[in-house]
Design a protein around this motif. Structure first.
Motif, short mmCIF file in Angstrom:
data_model
loop_
_atom_site.label_atom_id
_atom_site.label_comp_id
_atom_site.label_asym_id
_atom_site.label_seq_id
_atom_site.Cartn_x
_atom_site.Cartn_y
_atom_site.Cartn_z
N CYS B 10 77.69 21.29 65.84
CA CYS B 10 77.82 22.34 66.86
C CYS B 10 79.13 22.16 67.62
CB CYS B 10 76.65 22.29 67.84
SG CYS B 10 76.85 23.38 69.26
N ASN B 11 79.91 23.24 67.69
CA ASN B 11 81.13 23.18 68.51
C ASN B 11 81.06 24.16 69.67
OD1 ASN B 11 81.47 25.64 67.38
ND2 ASN B 11 83.50 25.27 66.51
N GLY B 12 79.83 24.55 70.01
CA GLY B 12 79.66 25.47 71.14
C GLY B 12 80.25 26.84 70.90
N CYS B 13 80.55 27.14 69.64
CA CYS B 13 81.24 28.41 69.32
C CYS B 13 82.53 28.53 70.13
CB CYS B 13 80.34 29.62 69.55
SG CYS B 13 79.00 29.76 68.39
N SER B 19 77.51 31.59 73.38
CA SER B 19 77.64 31.25 71.97
C SER B 19 76.75 32.18 71.15
CB SER B 19 77.22 29.81 71.75
OG SER B 19 75.83 29.68 71.98
N CYS B 21 74.29 31.56 69.01
CA CYS B 21 72.85 31.29 69.02
C CYS B 21 72.23 31.72 70.35
CB CYS B 21 72.56 29.83 68.71
SG CYS B 21 73.33 28.66 69.85
N CYS B 56 73.96 30.88 63.40
CA CYS B 56 74.97 29.84 63.59
C CYS B 56 75.99 29.82 62.45
CB CYS B 56 74.30 28.46 63.69
SG CYS B 56 75.53 27.16 63.84
N ILE B 61 72.01 24.45 63.10
CA ILE B 61 70.61 24.52 63.59
C ILE B 61 69.64 24.47 62.41
CG2 ILE B 61 69.00 25.78 65.07
CD1 ILE B 61 71.30 27.16 66.37
#
Ligand SMILES: Cc1cc2nc3c(=O)[nH]c(=O)nc-3n(C[C@H](O)[C@H](O)[C@H](O)COP(=O)(O)OP(=O)(O)OC[C@H]3O[C@@H](n4cnc5c(N)ncnc54)[C@H](O)[C@@H]3O)c2cc1C
Ligand code: SF4
Ligand code: SF4
Lengths: 564, 111
Positions: B10-13, B19, B21, B56, B61
């Motif tokens: 996960c890069n936090g978008c 984000s 998700c 994602c 996820i």
């Protein structure tokens, strides 16, 4: 509460809830009149909100070649012990195929045979790859020019001079209060889950069939505004796979599973009927008589079918695929156990909801209801909910002509502002989650939940009535720490308002019309002579009283569009 | 039911406020923490709709079955390719079953 911004909006038609009914209503209104301003407000994001978030595997209300709207009505009536609003079911059936074609036009993949016809799943059902149905609908809405406001939870209608003039809401992400004025409002918030104690405990407690995020807001707002509601007593209880609570239709219809008891015997024929409530009733009886557990037997499937079956579930209910993997088996290695869910209030499967006329006008001027929140028409599913949205939307276009906005008093706005936000001010108080569990326990034990095999009697229902009154009081002493929890608290407030009306309906109908859904131990027989009629209700907020109103059955011949 | 989010993936978008998700969860259950990582508020509130799993872009996820209903560690992940979705079911023995499903019609001229 001084850090909360008040946002004022105006629109011609406000649609509350961008699910199946709301999205189609919006898109069809814009197609008919591109100049009309339409705003959809949703507590979630319409890309993945409501019942359709996970996807679906079939269009369950479609008239395959040779099936007429009248046939559809006959089937729905037969499945519902004869008592439905014929006019509503019929008008909805007339639009099912058009709604289906729109879904395909928007990009939903339908399974087709060699000559290009839809692949039927049953007489009134066709197969699709429906995983993406919600993003597809949301995109169509966006392209139609409808405005969308996501993550705003609508809390109450704005009612001035007995007409609905818009709605209040709050952001579930930011400190914002919305005052949305509209010339007409369509309520499409879906049904209510979480009123009864669910099947599963702990971190699986939201592993339920109906969306746990559809919490009966639309019903509750209507109740508080004094709209007439119908047939809450016909709860919906689904027969589902045990633990994972996945749909069973795909097993029974598409994969020809036999429904057998613990002795391997097909038991349904032993029972009087093969209707939806009777299949559940039969399964409970087999368990009660010591012939359980009951199963849908898929052990005849080929290895190739195992994979296809899992694919079908991934399109709508992925949990069961994990269940097979965790059990280290393939579907054809073991029959799938089935059981009843907790009761839901959902007008699209049973028929609890707003009392509407054939144009889907509620009993309050300016307010329409469509989809799972509208009453009188069971088994509408996705396409039926869509058609109701369309009918409401097109009538609303007529209704708004020549109408203008009215001035709102500060008093009206402040009252709702305080009701919504005061729980954020409290230092001490009950937590929403604790009161939610109390509601579910009361309803489970006293109002026919799973633990009592769904059975009802007067003594216990009166206990439920008392407990719910106390719970309503305690809700005024609940607190919320942030806006997400504030949403959770309002969800419980709404569900308690719904539960109280439900209990009055359950008390009033003194017969057993729908097995399991409405099964009175003290009145075990169906009584057409005295009870072939609708039980409706209206809430009086000032007196905190629920008044019951009896309404006659409406036949197809009465199809003149007027309110009965 | 619940989801788990892989911290390493996960890069936090990126630096966006919302984000992908977070945007789609129908229950408003996902948020980003101070480390720009997606988190679930309370796994007991998850419906298992898998909307976040499919949304994602980094397959960070995974969905699993809670132990209360027989979950023992298998997981589901998904990747959306625009007109089809590819699911990966990871079983207890480590093997992976893949499902390739058309989920959208990109062009539809016959209507
Ligand atoms: C698990 C499941 C599987 C199903 N499978 C099928 C199938 O295979 N085939 C089929 O034909 N039908 C199926 N159905 C039925 C179908 O999904 C419903 O009948 C249909 O979605 C109902 O439409 P609706 O618009 O009334 O409600 P929904 O589609 O649920 O929309 C309600 C909307 O209102 C919003 N909302 C709720 N409260 C508020 C509030 N206070 N403020 C703002 N917004 C709010 C919600 O976020 C949601 O977007 C299924 C249903 C479920 C639950
Ligand atoms: S969508 Fe994926 S990458 Fe983006 S925040 Fe969520 S988990 Fe992280
Ligand atoms: S699976 Fe669905 S309910 Fe659960 S966190 Fe993801 S999007 Fe939210």
């Amino acid at each position: 509460m001084n850090n909360i911004e008040i946002v004022n909006l105006k629109t011609d038609i406000l649609i509350i809830g961008g699910g199946a009914a709301g999205c189609y209503a919006g898109a069809r209104i814009k197609e008919e009149d591109p100049k009309a301003d339409v705003l959809i407000v949703d507590k979630a994001h319409i890309k993945r909100s409501g019942c359709l978030a996970a996807g679906i595997s079939a269009i369950n209300a479609y008239l395959n070649p040779g099936v007429t709207p009248k046939d559809f009505l006959d089937y729905v009536k037969k499945d519902s012990e004869g008592l439905v609003r014929d006019d509503l079911v019929y008008t909805l059936a007339q639009g099912l195929n058009k709604a289906t074609h729109w879904l395909e036009k928007w990009g939903l993949p339908f399974l087709k045979d060699e000559v290009g016809n839809y692949v039927a799943k049953g007489k009134r059902s066709v197969k699709i790859n429906g995983e993406h149905i919600k993003p597809i609908m949301a995109k169509a809405v966006e392209e139609s020019g409808v405005e969308v406001l996501n993550r705003v939870n609508i809390s109450n209608y704005i009612v001035v001079d007995d007409q609905v003039r818009g709605a209040f809401g709050f952001s579930v992400r930011e400190n914002k209060f919305y005052v949305i004025q509209a010339k007409a409002v369509i309520c499409a918030t879906g049904g209510a889950a979480g009123i009864y104690k669910p099947n599963n405990p702990g971190s699986a407690r939201h592993k339920m069939w109906y969306s746990p995020f559809n919490t009966g807001a639309g019903y509750a707002m209507g109740i508080r505004a004094g709209a007439e509601m119908t047939t809450f007593e016909m709860r919906f209880i689904a027969l589902r796979t045990k633990d994972t609570i996945s749909p069973t239709g795909v097993l029974a219809q598409s994969f020809k599973a036999k429904q057998v008891n613990g002795e391997g015997i097909e038991y349904q024929e032993e029972y009087k009927k093969n209707s939806t409530p009777y299949r559940l009733h039969a399964t409970l009886e087999e368990n009660k008589e010591g012939r359980g557990p009951c199963y849908l037997d898929v052990t005849h499937l080929s290895d190739e079918s195992n994979h296809r079956l899992k694919r079908a579930y991934l399109n709508m209910s992925p949990g069961i695929v994990l269940k097979w993997a965790d059990g280290e088996i393939e579907p054809n290695q073991s029959p799938v156990e089935i059981y009843g869910t907790e009761p839901y209030i959902v007008g699209g499967h049973s028929q609890s909801g707003y009392w509407v006329d054939s144009k889907r006008r509620s009993t309050i001027a300016g307010l329409y209801a469509a989809g799972d929140v509208a009453g009188g028409a069971p088994k509408k599913y996705v396409t039926g909910a869509m058609v109701e949205g369309e009918i409401a939307g097109l009538d609303a276009l007529d209704y708004i002509r020549g109408r203008d906005f009215v001035d709102l008093s500060n008093n009206l706005i402040n009252k709702e502002f305080d009701r919504v936000f005061s729980p954020l001010e409290k230092e001490e108080g009950f937590l929403p989650e604790d009161l939610e569990e109390r509601l579910q326990k009361v309803m489970d034990e006293y109002a026919g939940g799973i633990s009592t095999n769904y059975r009802l009697d007067e003594g216990k229902l009166i206990m439920a009535r008392k407990e719910l009154r106390r719970l309503k009081e305690d809700l005024t002493r609940a607190k919320a720490e942030d806006v997400h929890q504030l949403m959770n608290l309002h969800e419980v407030i709404d569900r308690v308002d719904v539960a109280r009306v439900l209990v009055e309906h359950l008390l009033y109908r003194k017969e057993t019309r729908w097995r399991c859904y409405q099964e009175r131990v003290d009145y075990p027989k169906k009584d057409d002579e005295n009870w072939f009629k609708f039980v409706n209700s209206k809430y009086n907020q000032e007196l905190d009283q629920i008044e019951i109103i009896e309404r006659e059955h409406i036949r197809l011949g009465d199809l003149d569009g007027s309110q009965n | 039911m619940a989801v788990k989010i892989d911290k390493n993936l996960c890069n936090g978008c990126g630096s966006c406020k919302e984000s992908r998700c977070m945007a789609v969860c129908p229950g408003n259950l996902l948020y980003k923490n101070e480390d720009n990582q997606a988190k679930i508020r309370d796994k007991r509130e998850c419906w298992d709709c898998a909307a976040c799993v499919k949304e994602c872009p980094r397959q960070a996820i995974a969905m699993y079955l809670p132990a209360e209903v027989g979950g023992r560690g298998s997981t589901l992940q998904a990747q959306d390719f625009g007109d089809k979705i590819v699911w990966k079911l990871k079983k207890l023995d480590g093997s992976i079953e893949e499902f390739n499903i058309q989920n959208k019609l990109l062009f539809n001229s016959n209507l």
